[in-house]
Design a protein around this motif. Sequence first.
Motif, PDB file in Angstrom:
ATOM      1  N   ALA B  22       0.833  -1.205   0.000  1.00 46.84           N
ATOM      2  CA  ALA B  22       0.000   0.000   0.000  1.00 46.84           C
ATOM      3  C   ALA B  22       0.868   1.256   0.000  1.00 46.84           C
ATOM      4  CB  ALA B  22      -0.934  -0.013   1.212  1.00 46.84           C
ATOM      5  N   VAL B  23       1.889   1.276   0.868  1.00 43.70           N
ATOM      6  CA  VAL B  23       2.774   2.441   0.953  1.00 43.70           C
ATOM      7  C   VAL B  23       3.487   2.660  -0.377  1.00 43.70           C
ATOM      8  CG1 VAL B  23       4.858   3.347   2.037  1.00 43.70           C
ATOM      9  CG2 VAL B  23       3.105   2.198   3.422  1.00 43.70           C
ATOM     10  N   ILE B  24       4.075   1.581  -0.904  1.00 41.26           N
ATOM     11  CA  ILE B  24       4.891   1.709  -2.115  1.00 41.26           C
ATOM     12  C   ILE B  24       4.043   2.204  -3.290  1.00 41.26           C
ATOM     13  CG2 ILE B  24       6.201   0.423  -3.847  1.00 41.26           C
ATOM     14  CD1 ILE B  24       7.197  -1.316  -1.474  1.00 41.26           C
ATOM     15  N   VAL B  25       2.891   1.534  -3.511  1.00 43.43           N
ATOM     16  CA  VAL B  25       2.109   1.889  -4.683  1.00 43.43           C
ATOM     17  C   VAL B  25       1.618   3.324  -4.592  1.00 43.43           C
ATOM     18  CG1 VAL B  25      -0.126   1.042  -3.851  1.00 43.43           C
ATOM     19  CG2 VAL B  25       0.300   1.165  -6.272  1.00 43.43           C
ATOM     20  N   PHE B  26       1.223   3.746  -3.389  1.00 44.04           N
ATOM     21  CA  PHE B  26       0.666   5.091  -3.256  1.00 44.04           C
ATOM     22  C   PHE B  26       1.705   6.149  -3.626  1.00 44.04           C
ATOM     23  CE2 PHE B  26      -0.680   8.952  -1.228  1.00 44.04           C
ATOM     24  CZ  PHE B  26      -2.052   8.941  -1.409  1.00 44.04           C
TER      25      PHE B  26
END
Lengths: 288, 336
Positions: B22-26
């Motif tokens: 979630a962190v990376i994609v955002f």
Amino acid sequence: MSFLSVRNLSARVKGGPALLRRVSLDVAAGEVRGLVGESGAGKSMIGKAVLGILPNAVQVTGGEIWLDGVDLLALPVAERRRRIGAMAALIPQDPLTALNPSRRIGGQITDRLVDILGWARARAEARALELLAEVQIADPARVMRAYPHELSGGMRQRILIASAFAAEPKLIVADEPTTALDVTVQKQILKLIAGMQAKHGTALLFVTHDLGVVSKVCQRLSVLYGGMVVEDAAVRDFFAAPRHAYSAALLAATPKYTDPMASLTPVPEAVIAAVQAEVAAYDGGAHG
Amino acid sequence: MGLLRVLLLRLATTAVTLAGVAVIVFFVIRVVPGNPIAMMLPPGATDADIAQLTALYGLDKPIWQQFVIWLSGVLQGDFGTSITTRQPVLGLVLGRLPATLELSIMALVMAVVMGGLAALWGTKRRGTRVEGAIDVANGMALSVPDFLWGLVLILLFGVLVPVFHISGRVTPSLDLPFTTNFYLFESLLRLRFDLWADIVSHMFMPALALAIPLAAIIGQLLKQSLKETMHLDYVTLARTKGYGETHVILREALRNAVLPTLTLVGVQFTFLIGGTVIIERLFSYEGLGNMAIDAVINRDLPLIQGIVILFAVIFTGVNLVVDLLYAALNPRLRHA
């Protein structure tokens, strides 16, 4: 004719050296024959040839293997396999690798009875329980449901012995059945095999490098060197007076339990040279 | 209970993995150039229009604040609204998920059947020309990527000998009585074999294109593993019992040989799911992958995020299933 009669059996590595050189030996019904020799002498190969499990790279180049009056090598492959499965059995060398790790013990004992001999499952299971009790396994019903990794090496060898005797074969090949075991267990397993053999009257081909074992278990023995039988004798006569110089040297090289401090006697080099000359003379002759 | 422990352990690590994704994609998609608002407005829009729309989608706030808003929504099951279609992301994504799942599973089944048969046959005829031919076929299947197989199949079965549909998921003129989007599955349940045949005819080529490289991997690895197992003592012992080659391979060797293959198939299956993105585009198949490409082209940030999270859930789910299967097949692990 003897129950098992191997006549002039020769085998070689495909495109390589000879492994067996016109080996002949007989095992009468109910008799125990020892097969001794150094590593690489071909003693295990004979057992494998009899059971039809020679490695793919090994090729039989001549001879006959008569089992109960039928030459196995003259039969079609499928028929040979069924005949061996119905009449003979193997007690393997290493109990840790000879049981399938992903199958329960019970099925590995009863499979031959049900699939090859056509027994009803219930009868085969009753038979397996009976045999496990006979090889002195406590709580056979629990062991039937166990997987191999849950059992000790000694127990697994007992199970393999029970499995070998399950179908009441006329012949059992024991391929160094105690070599992989702990010394304290070796004696018990040896006693067990001898006892089962006597009780069931099974002919036994006992492959070993231990002459001490031969003297305890066997009635006759064949001494092998370089894939040749150099001596075939009754055990009592052999230990009294071996006829071949190599056999005599092999016997002299056996450590004595009565005098463990005596230094070990190697087989003299002159004897080795003489027996190697015999093998070479054979290869140079008509059978090459 | 070994299986339960494996399950709980994996669920815990899955939560951590998903948080990381979630962190990376955002943050990554916000670093990539391209502005979703610019894509939506017609040429000649005023600065005021742009500012208004940017504020409407919350894109004027600092990135960390956008992240907090988005994440708190996700935790409540709200993945935001698609910028292009103005529909909730969750509904869009879940609507397409069945199409991609059916395609991937169909491809997996094809790969296991083809690769498994090749491995078994090659093992039975080991050392002969048959094994040699299987090795050559495996090598060819592996050296060509799935989308090229897709093009080859379109040429063969769509153009030269047109036996399969080359585009879409189902013939558009058909009247579909389905209540779910699992068309393939539901058509079977409703005993509508006419529809089922139409769906399979659409799915066959994309699934086969995805399956061919995986089948080659399964065939090669399983054959290698089977051949090694065939030398083991318990296989030899089974031969002395009177069993023939086929029986020995299937009952003694296969189950033990499958274990090392299974782990790799799990990993490769996730690659296959990744491959659906391009294959779906190639065959105009209305699945998640096709939607993902549209979302990227339109810079539809919430939709991209939703799709990536869903893919991550699928990947970890596949790995979980593989671990459970491994434990179920290997008695030594089950009792450990």
